[in-house]
Motif scaffolding. Structure first.
Motif, PDB file in Angstrom:
ATOM      1  N   ARG A 253       0.819  -1.217   0.000  1.00  0.00           N
ATOM      2  CA  ARG A 253       0.000   0.000   0.000  1.00  0.00           C
ATOM      3  C   ARG A 253       0.852   1.266   0.000  1.00  0.00           C
ATOM      4  O   ARG A 253       2.039   1.242   0.352  1.00  0.00           O
ATOM      5  CB  ARG A 253      -0.954  -0.022   1.195  1.00  0.00           C
ATOM      6  CG  ARG A 253      -1.905  -1.207   1.150  1.00  0.00           C
ATOM      7  CD  ARG A 253      -2.935  -1.217   2.246  1.00  0.00           C
ATOM      8  NE  ARG A 253      -3.855  -2.342   2.050  1.00  0.00           N
ATOM      9  CZ  ARG A 253      -4.925  -2.318   1.280  1.00  0.00           C
ATOM     10  NH1 ARG A 253      -5.249  -1.193   0.644  1.00  0.00           N
ATOM     11  NH2 ARG A 253      -5.692  -3.384   1.138  1.00  0.00           N
ATOM     12  N   ALA A 254       0.226   2.351  -0.399  1.00  0.00           N
ATOM     13  CA  ALA A 254       0.918   3.638  -0.506  1.00  0.00           C
ATOM     14  C   ALA A 254       1.233   4.217   0.867  1.00  0.00           C
ATOM     15  O   ALA A 254       0.374   4.244   1.755  1.00  0.00           O
ATOM     16  CB  ALA A 254       0.059   4.623  -1.294  1.00  0.00           C
ATOM     17  N   ASN A 255       2.454   4.684   1.031  1.00  0.00           N
ATOM     18  CA  ASN A 255       2.850   5.350   2.273  1.00  0.00           C
ATOM     19  C   ASN A 255       2.471   6.831   2.272  1.00  0.00           C
ATOM     20  O   ASN A 255       2.444   7.465   3.327  1.00  0.00           O
ATOM     21  CB  ASN A 255       4.358   5.213   2.482  1.00  0.00           C
ATOM     22  CG  ASN A 255       4.775   3.781   2.775  1.00  0.00           C
ATOM     23  OD1 ASN A 255       4.047   3.048   3.440  1.00  0.00           O
ATOM     24  ND2 ASN A 255       5.930   3.383   2.265  1.00  0.00           N
ATOM     25  N   TYR A 256       2.189   7.362   1.085  1.00  0.00           N
ATOM     26  CA  TYR A 256       1.858   8.777   0.963  1.00  0.00           C
ATOM     27  C   TYR A 256       0.737   8.949  -0.052  1.00  0.00           C
ATOM     28  O   TYR A 256       0.485   8.076  -0.882  1.00  0.00           O
ATOM     29  CB  TYR A 256       3.082   9.590   0.492  1.00  0.00           C
ATOM     30  CG  TYR A 256       4.290   9.454   1.378  1.00  0.00           C
ATOM     31  CD1 TYR A 256       4.441  10.259   2.509  1.00  0.00           C
ATOM     32  CD2 TYR A 256       5.285   8.529   1.086  1.00  0.00           C
ATOM     33  CE1 TYR A 256       5.557  10.137   3.324  1.00  0.00           C
ATOM     34  CE2 TYR A 256       6.401   8.399   1.890  1.00  0.00           C
ATOM     35  CZ  TYR A 256       6.532   9.200   3.004  1.00  0.00           C
ATOM     36  OH  TYR A 256       7.637   9.070   3.810  1.00  0.00           O
ATOM     37  N   SER A 257       0.081  10.096   0.011  1.00  0.00           N
ATOM     38  CA  SER A 257      -0.881  10.485  -1.016  1.00  0.00           C
ATOM     39  C   SER A 257      -0.145  11.275  -2.098  1.00  0.00           C
ATOM     40  O   SER A 257       0.842  11.963  -1.816  1.00  0.00           O
ATOM     41  CB  SER A 257      -1.993  11.365  -0.426  1.00  0.00           C
ATOM     42  OG  SER A 257      -2.661  10.708   0.623  1.00  0.00           O
ATOM     43  N   ASP A 289       8.589  10.188  -3.719  1.00  0.00           N
ATOM     44  CA  ASP A 289       8.823   8.977  -2.923  1.00  0.00           C
ATOM     45  C   ASP A 289       8.985   7.791  -3.842  1.00  0.00           C
ATOM     46  O   ASP A 289       8.090   7.484  -4.649  1.00  0.00           O
ATOM     47  CB  ASP A 289       7.645   8.732  -1.976  1.00  0.00           C
ATOM     48  CG  ASP A 289       7.778   7.398  -1.241  1.00  0.00           C
ATOM     49  OD1 ASP A 289       8.769   7.237  -0.492  1.00  0.00           O
ATOM     50  OD2 ASP A 289       6.907   6.518  -1.436  1.00  0.00           O
ATOM     51  N   TYR A 309      -4.125   7.723  -2.578  1.00  0.00           N
ATOM     52  CA  TYR A 309      -4.097   8.260  -1.217  1.00  0.00           C
ATOM     53  C   TYR A 309      -3.358   7.286  -0.299  1.00  0.00           C
ATOM     54  O   TYR A 309      -3.269   6.090  -0.588  1.00  0.00           O
ATOM     55  CB  TYR A 309      -5.516   8.499  -0.711  1.00  0.00           C
ATOM     56  CG  TYR A 309      -6.176   9.698  -1.342  1.00  0.00           C
ATOM     57  CD1 TYR A 309      -6.025  10.967  -0.777  1.00  0.00           C
ATOM     58  CD2 TYR A 309      -6.921   9.573  -2.507  1.00  0.00           C
ATOM     59  CE1 TYR A 309      -6.603  12.086  -1.359  1.00  0.00           C
ATOM     60  CE2 TYR A 309      -7.511  10.689  -3.099  1.00  0.00           C
ATOM     61  CZ  TYR A 309      -7.344  11.937  -2.524  1.00  0.00           C
ATOM     62  OH  TYR A 309      -7.910  13.041  -3.105  1.00  0.00           O
ATOM     63  N   GLN A 310      -2.834   7.806   0.765  1.00  0.00           N
ATOM     64  CA  GLN A 310      -2.116   6.985   1.735  1.00  0.00           C
ATOM     65  C   GLN A 310      -2.986   5.801   2.146  1.00  0.00           C
ATOM     66  O   GLN A 310      -4.146   5.957   2.516  1.00  0.00           O
ATOM     67  CB  GLN A 310      -1.766   7.826   2.958  1.00  0.00           C
ATOM     68  CG  GLN A 310      -0.952   7.092   4.013  1.00  0.00           C
ATOM     69  CD  GLN A 310      -0.546   8.022   5.143  1.00  0.00           C
ATOM     70  OE1 GLN A 310      -0.281   9.200   4.933  1.00  0.00           O
ATOM     71  NE2 GLN A 310      -0.497   7.490   6.354  1.00  0.00           N
ATOM     72  N   GLY A 311      -2.429   4.599   2.024  1.00  0.00           N
ATOM     73  CA  GLY A 311      -3.169   3.385   2.357  1.00  0.00           C
ATOM     74  C   GLY A 311      -3.785   2.691   1.161  1.00  0.00           C
ATOM     75  O   GLY A 311      -4.248   1.554   1.283  1.00  0.00           O
TER      76      GLY A 311
END
Length: 323
Positions: A253-257, A289, A309-311
């Motif tokens: 999953r994404a650590n940042y948006s 990132d 988005y983050q997550g």
């Protein structure tokens, strides 16, 4: 279970050697216009199993519809023995609007086995289970990824079923993923009824991909050849690669948006832990990132959405393979 002399499908009787096009209708449009979903049935004079090919349970998954369309257009659905039933679009209401759900907002693949007096989606599920499935011995159901996620061509089956393992090998998709049957899904209901189902996932919604289509059509031919049903004028080419059976996989999953871009040509490739597989940036050029693989394995699904988005799930990576 072998074919009986007469198939009973949607209130019609189809004898050995006959072809039929039957309408699967439940309700009209809100304009009172009728909506007829054609069901194509081809029977050989020789006895054998009945195979059902379905697509379009989710109306925006057009790649599956294209696969079943080609099975019909190329005459692959004309068996050497037994019977083949093709339903290219089950959720015709969603297909008209290119939406996943029914007009009642329900996901058809979460209401099986349905209810004769229930919601519109539930009524369609009920009719499929009670007026088509009793005549069927095997099901191949074609799906695609949703929400902008692109699936590598793969077969999904439940664990500890030797017959499904053999059918999945015969299909010859690059990956076979062991996954649980979701409650109230079409696959779950068929499993409860003792009917083996291969669920094919490939591509993404509202998108046609030639490789995904080619893999699906050839896989269907191989399954028919495995069951000694493929028309003698057709040939089933062997898969280019050996199937990888996946015991465990996980979403990274994404650590940042931000704005997301995966590295190109990652699909179906094997990556090592720490490899850069994408990057997330802001719109202003101040942040970048580098997304690195958290584990080694094959990438079998990529989020192709440009904004995340983050997550949010980015990559589906295998963790454990069957020897």
């Amino acid at each position: 279970m072998l074919n009986k002399d007469i198939l009973h499908v949607l209130g019609q009787k189809i004898h050995p050697g006959e072809s039929a096009e039957i309408s699967f209708d439940v309700a009209n449009l809100h304009t009172s216009s009728s909506v007829d979903v054609p069901v194509f049935i081809e029977r050989s004079k020789r006895p054998g199993p009945t195979v059902l090919f379905t697509a379009g349970i989710h109306g925006d998954e057009v790649n599956g519809v294209e696969i079943v369309r080609q099975l019909i257009a190329k005459g692959i659905n004309k068996p050497k023995r037994g019977s083949i039933i093709c339903i290219p679009v089950i959720n015709i209401f969603g297909f008209i609007n290119l939406t996943r759900e029914f007009p009642d907002g329900r996901d058809l693949n979460r209401v099986f086995p349905g209810n004769h007096n229930g919601s519109l989606a539930s009524q369609v599920a009920y009719k499929l289970i009670h007026e088509v499935i009793p005549s069927v011995d095997y099901v191949v159901d074609f799906h695609t990824g949703g929400a902008g996620r692109f699936n590598a061509p793969q077969i999904r089956i439940e664990k500890n079923n030797i017959e499904l393992d053999e059918l999945a090998k015969a299909f010859g998709a690059p990956f076979v993923v062991y996954s649980k049957n979701l409650n109230k899904s079409f696959r779950y209901t068929c499993s409860k009824l003792g009917i083996p189902m291969l669920l094919y996932e490939g591509g993404k919604s509202i998108h046609l991909d030639p490789n995904v289509t080619h893999t699906g059509v050839n896989g269907a031919k191989r399954v028919l050849a495995h069951l000694n049903m493929l028309n003698p004028r057709l040939k089933a080419s062997p898969p280019k690669k050996k199937c990888v059976f996946i015991l465990e996989s996980r979403w990274q999953r994404a650590n940042y948006s931000g704005m997301f871009r995966p590295v190109t040509n990652l699909m179906s490739s094997k990556v090592k832990k720490g490899d850069v597989i994408g990057n997330i940036t802001d719109p202003y050029g101040k942040f970048n990132d580098f997304v690195k693989a958290e584990t080694s394995g094959y990438i079998i699904n990529v989020n192709e959405s440009p904004i995340v988005y983050q997550g949010d799930a980015l990559f589906h990576i295998t963790r454990k393979m069957k020897p």
